[in-house]
Scaffold this motif. Sequence first.
Motif: not given
Length: 326
Positions: A125, A254, A274, A295, A297-298, A301, A319
């Motif tokens: 990540g 990103k 992840h 994205r 970095n998430n 989401a 998560d």
Amino acid sequence: MAADDDAPDPIEDAAARWAVEQDAGLTDEGIAALEQWLGSDSRHPPAFEKARAAWRFMGHPAIRSEVAQRRLSEPPLPGYPPVGRPGGKRKWIAPAIAASIALVVVGTIRDWPTALQSDAMTATGEQRTLTLADGSQVRLNTDSAISIDYQTDRRIVHVLKGEAAFSVARDPQRPFSVEAKGGSTTALGTRFIVDRHADTTQVTVTQHSVRVAAPGFGASTAIVKEGQSVAYGKSGIGSIHAIDANAASAWTRKRLVFVDQPLRDVVAELNRYHPGFIVIIGTDLGDRRVSGIFRTNNPVAALDTLQASLKLGSTRLTDRVIFIHR
């Protein structure tokens, strides 16, 4: 001091392992210890039910294959001494518990052998940009590592694992090469990406051109130009093909770009970013086509968006461990 979002949660940790132990079959002593643990805190029963729901999916072959590769010691359960029990399920209880703990509360385990060889390394990540001594820049993608070997007559960067994007400072007296898996990529005044996989290395050019050589695989060479990509491996250098350079380099901004890709490929890419475990339950679900921009970095989401758009369900043990299903 702010709390660490990735710090272990002892309740979720214990709940995950109790769910596994209950499935394997508890002794009378174990049943009493579980009941005592459940009654000792109002947060324990909901955490245990959540863990049991996630554990239902842990028998899936895809998950068994994945957890078999994990290694982590198992601390004893609260109030329950570790006692071995016979039975078929017990054969894979240890790696399954290890996986749930590793993925839920620990995250990635640092690759120390690679870390000892590297000059720069990123965690899952994480992305990082380095400026080298000559002004060249290297951007490391998630879970990547490089070592640097600059000499008076040449500049060499070794990609030890993962993916790196290079922006090379011009120096005609000292060629700039990136080595990975026995092959090399030499800059011809350029920007390019080297992605080292288990069996192959992918070279993608986003500006100007490079010379790719695989001397250990039949001494083959190729000139790869802007907007092109090629892979090399044990069988030599593959065919050069055109790519969307903007999409290929999106991770450096990103972003991840997918155009009509199978869900299994999208999830595989999200898993790279992840610090946990995302699995699709059902082969047919992996065939569903996906397009979108997400994205890096998430990834959770991104998964939420995919789940909503494809009208899929999920079961989650936090998560960190996520099972996608109908």
